[in-house]
Design an enzyme around this catalytic site. Structure first.
Site, PDB file in Angstrom:
ATOM      1  N   LYS A   1      96.858 -14.628 -11.672  1.00  0.00           N
ATOM      2  CA  LYS A   1      96.560 -14.526 -13.107  1.00  0.00           C
ATOM      3  C   LYS A   1      97.801 -13.982 -13.793  1.00  0.00           C
ATOM      4  CE  LYS A   1      93.092 -15.331 -15.840  1.00  0.00           C
ATOM      5  NZ  LYS A   1      91.948 -16.260 -15.686  1.00  0.00           N
TER       6      LYS A   1
ATOM      7  N   ASP B   1      93.950 -19.660 -20.498  1.00  0.00           N
ATOM      8  CA  ASP B   1      92.854 -18.698 -20.561  1.00  0.00           C
ATOM      9  C   ASP B   1      92.781 -18.335 -22.049  1.00  0.00           C
ATOM     10  OD1 ASP B   1      91.142 -16.866 -18.530  1.00  0.00           O
ATOM     11  OD2 ASP B   1      91.778 -15.575 -20.159  1.00  0.00           O
TER      12      ASP B   1
HETATM   13  O1  2IT Z   1      89.424 -17.923 -15.542  1.00  0.00           O
HETATM   14  C1  2IT Z   1      89.736 -19.080 -15.154  1.00  0.00           C
HETATM   15  O2  2IT Z   1      89.261 -19.562 -14.126  1.00  0.00           O
HETATM   16  C2  2IT Z   1      90.687 -19.823 -15.961  1.00  0.00           C
HETATM   17  N1  2IT Z   1      91.143 -19.319 -16.987  1.00  0.00           N
HETATM   18  C3  2IT Z   1      91.122 -21.200 -15.551  1.00  0.00           C
HETATM   19  C4  2IT Z   1      92.145 -21.142 -14.474  1.00  0.00           C
HETATM   20  C5  2IT Z   1      92.727 -22.478 -14.094  1.00  0.00           C
HETATM   21  O3  2IT Z   1      93.662 -22.455 -13.275  1.00  0.00           O
HETATM   22  O4  2IT Z   1      92.289 -23.520 -14.572  1.00  0.00           O
END
Ligand code: 2IT
Length: 448
Positions: A126, A166
């Protein structure tokens, strides 16, 4: 809790001071995993849990950019590469003033298990910045994204770490980030980011996937009780991409969404956010950058409740779709008093641990966000597959795969809870099922 799990958690809290969200997520997850460690003493010998809760790598950097008036700003940039046992790090970027290490570590930890639950080969990561996109011009957003990627490009790649969007990061931001990545790398490696526009390798259904997947998951939960989503009233928080997909699919399946919300308050629409015009207007509100839901009330002539959350309304299904810790004890008590039947978490960790326990103990059926919202990252993984095969699937193909994935996540979480004697406990089951695969992969790969 077993001594081992308890000690690792106590250590985590002591060694990561000032990170309340990370402590909160770790506490909720580790409590569920106790039964696995009881069954596998070899995991303790291998220091598996100590390694699991420590990110493999964290990159922190400065993001300088120049606004439209020539003023220089500096934001903090981060990428937490949490766990690559089952695949390259995968997870979104969040651009929001509240972003800090605690938030990104809680999101990263959740992401490891969520990504494992999809059944696809993706690890957990993340990232993001404390940059506030609201009210910024397009040029400011572009310059910020270019500066952010100018540092980050050396740490990511299609087989290394594959970021996505996100909160505060949508298709526009991904476009600018990809443009800068391509320029610096000198190669068209579009598998490095997901959530791209369709013209350069994005996947059909990716914008809808999180919300659609959440409603497919809710359908399975209701089916478990011989119930159906048709005719149900639904309260949704947020009005961004995830809320939009959930409203669209819930409406299509015959439910009525009576509320959506923003940081400014919530709107109540007794006829439902149900026409194409209303649903599409959610996208317009988000794109405006104003970050207010009151615009909906003004356009469609429905009541707006300033500075209030929608959890005091009466509805069959509550689906928090906005952000972490939307529901604390006060909100949970209102929901339970109003007789909510299904509490389907969608945003990451929307509920305080205390409120979550209270809702479960009150007999409400709960589905946890790391399972419910996994459709988003699952379709991101499908986007990676399409990019590596240099082809694309139709909407119908992606949607069918998404549905199958959501059904499997539900069934695997339910089976894992059953296996350990918890009955139909999707909260425990999702943690256990997600962790199992990561644990096996970590054990197989030695002490790294
Ligand atoms: O919280 C999540 O799973 C996302 N923001 C999407 C992450 C992604 O790699 O599509």
């Amino acid at each position: 809790m077993s001594n081992y799990v308890q000690n690792v958690l106590a250590d985590l809290i002591a060694k990561n001071p000032g990170e309340p969200e990370f402590h909160q997520a770790a506490t909720e997850i580790l409590e569920s995993l106790e039964v696995i460690f009881d069954k596998h003493p070899e995991y303790e010998k291998a220091g598996l849990l100590e390694r699991f809760v420590e990110p493999e790598r964290t990159v922190m950097f400065r993001v300088p950019w120049v606004d439209d008036n020539g003023k220089v700003h500096v934001n903090k940039g981060y990428r937490v590469q949490f766990n690559s046992a089952i695949g390259p790090y995968k997870g979104g970027f969040r651009f929001h003033p509240t972003v800090n290490l605690s938030i990104l570590k809680f999101l990263g930890l959740e992401q490891i298990l969520k990504n494992s639950l999809t059944g696809l080969p993706i690890g957990g990561g993340k990232g993001g910045s404390d940059f506030d996109p609201s009210g910024k011009s397009d040029g400011e957003i572009m310059r910020f994204c270019q500066s952010f990627m100018s540092e980050l490009y050396r740490h990511i790649g299609p087989n290394v770490d594959v970021p996505a969007g996100d909160i505060g990061v949508g298709a526009r931001e991904i476009g600018y980030l990809f443009g800068q990545y391509k320029r610096l790398r000198g190669a068209f490696e579009n598998g490095v980011l997901t959530g791209k526009g369709l013209s350069y390798g994005g996947s059909l259904i990716r914008p809808e996937a999180t919300g659609f997947g959440a409603v497919y998951f809710a359908q399975k939960v209701l089916e478990h009780y011989g119930d159906s989503i048709e005719g149900k009233t639904v309260v949704i928080s947020g009005f961004g991409n995830v809320a939009w997909g959930a409203v669209k699919k819930a409406t299509e399946l015959g439910a009525k969404v009576i509320a959506i919300s923003g940081p400014d308050g919530y709107i109540y629409d007794e006829n439902g956010v149900s026409t194409d015009e209303k649903i599409n207007y959610m996208l317009e509100m988000r794109a405006s950058g104003r970050n207010r839901v009151q615009d909906y009330a003004e356009k469609f002539g429905v009541p707006f409740y300033a500075k209030e959350k929608p959890w005091g309304l009466k509805a069959d299904i509550m689906m928090p779709c906005a952000t972490q810790n939307e529901v604390g004890m006060a909100e949970a008590e209102k929901m339970v008093a109003n007789g909510v039947k299904y509490y389907i978490e969608v945003s990451n960790m929307p509920t305080s641990n205390e409120a979550l326990k209270y809702i479960i103990d009150s007999g409400v059926t709960v589905a946890p966000s790391k399972a419910v919202n996994a459709g988003g990252v699952a379709v991101s993984a499908l986007e990676m597959s399409q990019n590596s095969m240099r082809m694309s699937w139709s909407s119908e193909e992606v949607d069918a795969k998404l549905k199958t994935i959501m059904v499997n996540i539900h069934d695997n979480a339910a089976a894992a809870a059953e296996e350990f004697g918890y009955g139909y406990d999707l909260v425990k089951g999702a943690n256990i099922a997600g962790f199992k695969k990561v644990a096996e992969a970590m054990m197989a790969q030695g002490i790294i």
